[in-house]
Enzyme design. Structure first.
Site, PDB file in Angstrom:
ATOM      1  N   HIS A 217      25.132  34.791  45.484  1.00 51.34           N
ATOM      2  CA  HIS A 217      25.868  34.632  44.027  1.00 51.34           C
ATOM      3  C   HIS A 217      26.607  33.256  44.292  1.00 51.34           C
ATOM      4  O   HIS A 217      28.024  33.408  45.313  1.00 51.34           O
ATOM      5  CB  HIS A 217      25.959  35.210  42.872  1.00 51.34           C
ATOM      6  CG  HIS A 217      27.374  36.176  43.006  1.00 51.34           C
ATOM      7  ND1 HIS A 217      28.348  35.723  42.147  1.00 51.34           N
ATOM      8  CD2 HIS A 217      27.412  37.581  43.705  1.00 51.34           C
ATOM      9  CE1 HIS A 217      29.167  36.961  42.670  1.00 51.34           C
ATOM     10  NE2 HIS A 217      29.117  37.835  43.504  1.00 51.34           N
ATOM     11  N   CYS A 236      27.622  42.901  46.309  1.00 52.44           N
ATOM     12  CA  CYS A 236      27.505  41.417  46.357  1.00 52.44           C
ATOM     13  C   CYS A 236      27.829  40.832  47.042  1.00 52.44           C
ATOM     14  O   CYS A 236      29.334  40.205  47.414  1.00 52.44           O
ATOM     15  CB  CYS A 236      26.959  41.397  44.956  1.00 52.44           C
ATOM     16  SG  CYS A 236      25.460  41.774  44.288  1.00 52.44           S
TER      17      CYS A 236
END
Length: 332
Positions: A217, A236
């Site tokens: 992301h 992440c």
């Protein structure tokens, strides 16, 4: 053979027994069509199922044909390729069976943290999980399927309980200040961060569904890419060049991606034209200008790897005996 071990994947690869056990005595053991034959299938079945030897032996030799047995729990499987190993504290290089080392050297580029880098048609820095057991970024592979522009950050129950709710309790204005809101997920009350410039996922995320709930992301904190050690996330992976990555995986031009990120509707998923394999790897040795370098072992895995691989790198008792016999013959 009498048993196979399945871990569904896009390559239709699995582990299995073989009737040709004499092949394991070869120095170079590359004889299959891609699937992986294992030397000790009985012991492996005992370990993954938690069965005793007699039960496994009975299932293999006398049980009904084509009988599946579910594992008590899913087990991660890592199929890796390496030509360097450690023996007695020294680094050795083995046979590059698939001739990948030259390609890897050409594809890899210098980076402050070799375990935190994305290399493909693009090269960029990344930020990975912090050095804690529940935040470290795992090693696995899967296939990217979807890009989501202007996403919500659906905060996990664990992060919500440990980090967000205590902040809300101590500061009633925290929810509004951070653009957070409550929402219902089934019967549970969850917290999410609304799309926008404050969103922790930035303006785009890249999904490759997996058991670890890990994705790539954007981020509003681009200054962190200037750090030498980039381990600040919950697991992440934040990417340095989200716009360029979205262009590459979708085949869009820069203007179309920029419009979707800055002016498009919130939480908009876009399917990739085709699935793309994603490999999340961890490495501390890399090549730069033809020389071998060792980087920061962020998650302290090298010592465990050396301990696990050393027995396989050392000569077997049979080889030692053969060498001793040759020595005696040579001495007359």
């Amino acid at each position: 053979g009498f048993v196979k071990f399945l871990f569904p994947n896009d390559f239709n690869i699995y582990l299995h027994d073989t009737p040709n056990h004499e092949l394991f005595d070869k120095d170079v053991r590359a004889f299959s069509h891609g699937c992986i034959r294992v030397e000790k299938p009985t012991e492996l079945a005992e370990w993954v199922l938690g069965w005793d030897a007699a039960r496994v032996q009975q299932a293999m030799e006398q049980g009904p044909d084509n009988t599946p047995a579910k594992l008590p729990r899913k087990l991660p499987v890592y199929i890796t390729y390496g030509t360097a190993y450690v023996r007695d504290g020294a680094l050795y290089f083995g046979n590059d069976l698939y001739h990948r080392d030259d390609k890897l050297v050409q594809a890899s580029a210098p980076g402050a943290l070799p375990s935190a880098r994305v290399v493909k048609a693009l090269e960029m820095k990344v930020i990975v999980g912090q050095e804690y057991e529940d935040k470290a970024t795992p090693v696995f592979s899967d296939s990217m399927e979807t890009v989501v522009f202007r996403p919500y950050w659906n905060i996990t129950p664990d992060i919500q309980a440990k980090e967000i709710e205590p902040k809300i309790a101590s500061n009633p204005g925290y929810l509004e200040a951070e653009n957070l809101e409550y929402y219902k997920d089934g019967g549970a009350t969850r917290i999410r961060q609304k799309p926008g410039p404050k969103n922790s996922l930035g303006f785009v995320k890249f999904l490759f569904p997996n058991d670890f709930n890990i994705y790539l992301h954007d981020t509003p904190n681009h200054e962190l890419f200037d750090k030498d050690v980039r381990a600040f996330s919950h697991g992440c992976i934040r990417v340095e060049k989200p716009t360029e990555l979205a262009q590459w995986v979708l085949g869009w031009d820069a203007a179309k991606v920029q419009q979707a990120m800055e002016q498009g509707p919130d939480n908009t998923p876009v399917k990739l034209p085709r699935k793309l394999p994603v490999y999340i790897t961890y490495g501390t040795a890399y090549m730069r200008d033809g020389s071998l370098y060792f980087g920061n072992d962020l998650y302290h895995r090298d010592d465990k790897l050396v301990q696990a691989s050393a027995p396989g790198a050392l000569p077997s008792a049979r080889v030692v005996k053969a060498l001793e016999a040759l020595g005696r013959i040579a001495k007359g």
